[in-house]
Scaffold this active site. Structure first.
Site, PDB file in Angstrom:
ATOM      1  N   HIS B  68       3.362  89.147   6.956  1.00  0.00           N
ATOM      2  CA  HIS B  68       3.306  87.721   7.225  1.00  0.00           C
ATOM      3  C   HIS B  68       4.230  87.381   8.381  1.00  0.00           C
ATOM      4  CE1 HIS B  68       1.810  86.742   2.879  1.00  0.00           C
ATOM      5  NE2 HIS B  68       1.036  87.597   3.508  1.00  0.00           N
ATOM      6  N   GLU B  70       6.758  85.509   8.734  1.00  0.00           N
ATOM      7  CA  GLU B  70       8.199  85.497   8.487  1.00  0.00           C
ATOM      8  C   GLU B  70       8.763  86.919   8.561  1.00  0.00           C
ATOM      9  OE1 GLU B  70       5.747  84.167   6.696  1.00  0.00           O
ATOM     10  OE2 GLU B  70       6.369  82.379   5.595  1.00  0.00           O
ATOM     11  N   CYS B 104       5.052  81.950   1.374  1.00  0.00           N
ATOM     12  CA  CYS B 104       4.518  82.409   0.104  1.00  0.00           C
ATOM     13  C   CYS B 104       5.680  82.866  -0.786  1.00  0.00           C
ATOM     14  CB  CYS B 104       3.510  83.535   0.321  1.00  0.00           C
ATOM     15  SG  CYS B 104       4.277  85.111   0.765  1.00  0.00           S
ATOM     16  N   CYS B 107       7.584  85.705   0.849  1.00  0.00           N
ATOM     17  CA  CYS B 107       8.371  85.343   2.029  1.00  0.00           C
ATOM     18  C   CYS B 107       9.521  84.404   1.673  1.00  0.00           C
ATOM     19  CB  CYS B 107       7.471  84.713   3.091  1.00  0.00           C
ATOM     20  SG  CYS B 107       6.351  85.918   3.836  1.00  0.00           S
TER      21      CYS B 107
END
Ligand SMILES: [Zn+2]
Ligand SMILES: [Zn+2]
Lengths: 405, 177
Positions: B68, B70, B104, B107
């Site tokens: 992701h 991040e 999420c 993350c």
């Protein structure tokens, strides 16, 4: 220098003692583990049994009670030593909110409420049920009944001991309740993979944690990794193993498979995704390309003798752990548990629980409402192999870790 | 939108950065994800008012469902510190994160593990959101990281996600903020 070119642990030669204790405790959602709470129902005595069907039909139409929908409306019981037919009217509090009756005994025996049937008729009349309930005896009773629908056989047995209960068997739930059938061969197999994870843990830079990802259809190791958070705060063993699985499929960021091609630079400024990543610490995560000489799987289902499909079809990404088992020496944290969920892991086995763990201790992410994938979790496997892992016994720091080469 | 090397070495500022400009960059990264058939989420790490790292989802490209925006930013910080011969450890608590969609569960936990100073996000993430939409990770992992929704950027983020799912092919990943 790809980490996997270095002294890979002899993953297929890890052995475990024949007398190694074997534990496997399913980590189940609270909804199936809990004992159903008990609530108090108002019950009447059907003294004219010819009216039973009519009474049940009237109550179903005029006085449906969602909180009792999992219960049958009538039961037989002994009242004053004689067999009697009892009718479930409603939750006691719905009819007599102020009655304050002592909670009934939880042995399923109805107890006199000390209120006459006329009180019930009066209370029901206020709710629009004015026609008399014909065929009922003059005294009212209360009874303990299960609150909530039973999901498991155990909950059903508890509920039915109080009052006849409707139960729909859920084979998926029942299957999840029992540990997988584990004869001596399967026990050795599972312990061997936990031992593989423990061997990887020994090389950790940071707390001693290891993770092995295995394809249970072929009993093949897909990837294994130790922890490296002393060098990189996010490189927990599970995160590294997930990346090593990707590497085994030609992807990956922290881990490059032995045969991994250089991925093209994406170039565009805001992306930067293909930028170099820090050197992998020594406990290099390793991914195993499919081994053409792997021994035939022990537990293959069906009759296919062809090589097992190791790669998902193109476009089926990124669910690269679909159907795989992860063996982790200690319970994963929230980040790692969610990484396994994103990767659609099939089952997770961990040796020791730990405070803050997300698969049973602090929460149960694998059965959380609102997430789009669930997986099975078992704890206790190889706990003796992984003693000391729960409290994150530190091994190497980052600076001194590069000893494997 | 370029990395500013001074973001590594300048003294840390005492207060979180005003984010509009950096959120613009995060959205540019999200749009870049869209053009690469990745879930359109973009992220920027800022230190001392300077751009330290930009990232977007690379799940398909890396065949790793955890890549992701991040995490890609975090890796860039490590890479840039290594190039500069610096330890990233003292920097984390001075880093402000701007991300187009609510982090999420993974993350959110990762940003707390890193120990960044603040996280500002646009749209809520109804599938995987870790800042209260599905799971409240900050509540479960007490830390000094502050999570703030920038309600002014919700529609923009949702619009990008809608655009992605409109053109979705059956094998594309599900949204992974
Ligand atoms: Zn973790
Ligand atoms: Zn995420």
């Amino acid at each position: 220098m790809p980490a996997e070119s270095k002294s890979a642990p002899e993953v297929h030669s890890v052995t475990v003692a024949d007398d190694m204790p074997f534990h496997l405790t399913p980590v189940l959602s609270d909804s199936v583990v809990r004992a159903l709470p008990v609530q108090t129902a108002l019950v009447a005595h059907v003294c004219d049994r010819r009216q039973t069907a009519a009474l049940v039909a009237r109550l179903a139409a005029e006085l449906p009670v969602p909180a009792l929908a999992h219960l049958k409306r009538v039961r037989t019981a002994r009242l004053d030593g004689a067999p009697a037919l009892l009718l479930l009217i409603d939750l006691l509090e719905n009819v007599f909110p102020t009655v304050g009756a002592a909670p009934p005994a939880c042995d399923g025996a109805p107890r006199p409420l000390g209120r006459p049937l006329s009180d019930l008729q009066a209370a029901l009349a206020e709710r629009g049920v004015t026609a008399p309930l014909t065929g009922l005896g003059p005294q009212l009773y209360c009874a303990a009944v299960a609150a909530g629908r039973p999901i498991t056989r155990r909950q059903y047995d508890q509920a039915a001991a109080l009052w006849p209960t409707v139960f729909h068997r859920d084979l998926r739930v029942e299957a999840s309740l029992a540990p997988p059938a584990a004869g001596p061969g399967e026990r050795r197999r599972l312990l061997r993979w936990m031992a593989t994870a423990a061997a990887a843990a020994a090389g950790s830079a940071g707390p001693r944690v290891g993770c092995a990802v295995v394809d249970p259809a072929t009993d093949r190791l897909v990837a294994v990794a130790g922890d490296a958070r002393a060098c990189h705060r996010l490189q927990h063993a599970v995160m590294r193993a997930v990346d090593a699985v990707a590497a085994a499929q030609g992807g990956g960021v922290w881990t490059r498979a032995a045969a991994a091609q250089e991925r093209p630079e994406t170039g565009s400024a805001p992306t930067e995704s293909a930028s170099p990543t820090p050197a992998a610490p020594s406990s290099g995560a390793q991914s195993q390309p499919p081994d053409p000489e792997a021994p035939p799987p022990e537990r293959r289902e069906g009759g296919s003798d062809g090589p097992s499909v190791q790669r998902p079809p193109a476009g089926a990404l990124p669910y690269l752990c679909t159907g795989y088992d992860a063996f982790v020496t200690r319970e994963p944290c929230i980040m790692c548990a969610m990484a396994l969920l994103h990767s659609r892991i099939g089952r997770v086995f961990y040796a020791v629980p730990r405070a803050g763990g997300a698969l049973g201790s602090a929460c149960k992410l694998h059965v959380a409402d609102g997430l789009n994938h669930r997986f099975q979790v078992f704890s206790g496997l190889g706990a003796e192999l992984c003693a000391g892992h729960a409290d994150g016994e530190a091994t190497n720091g980052c600076a001194t870790d590069d000893t494997a080469s | 939108f370029n990395f500013d090397p001074a973001s590594l070495t300048a003294p840390g500022d005492s207060r979180p950065t005003n984010g509009n400009h950096f959120m613009d960059i995060a959205f540019a990264a999200a749009r870049d994800a869209l053009t690469h058939q990745e879930v359109p989420v973009g992220c920027v790490f800022v230190r001392s008012g300077r751009l330290l790292a930009t990232g977007r989802n690379t799940v398909n490209e890396t065949k790793n469902a955890t890549r992701h925006a991040e995490l890609n930013c975090a890796d860039l910080v490590y890479a840039r510190c290594e190039e500069a011969g610096l330890s990233p450890d003292p920097l984390w608590a001075q880093i402000d994160v701007f991300v187009t969609v609510e982090p999420c569960v993974m993350c959110a936990a990762a940003l707390i593990e890193l120990g960044v100073r603040s996280v500002t996000y646009g749209a809520a993430n109804q599938r995987f959101g870790g800042c209260g939409s599905v799971v409240n990770v900050p509540q479960m992992m007490p830390s000094s990281v502050t999570f703030v929704q920038d309600s002014g950027r919700v529609d923009e983020a949702v619009g990008l996600l809608k655009e992605f799912y409109k053109g979705e092919n059956p094998n594309a990943p599900r949204p992974q903020g």
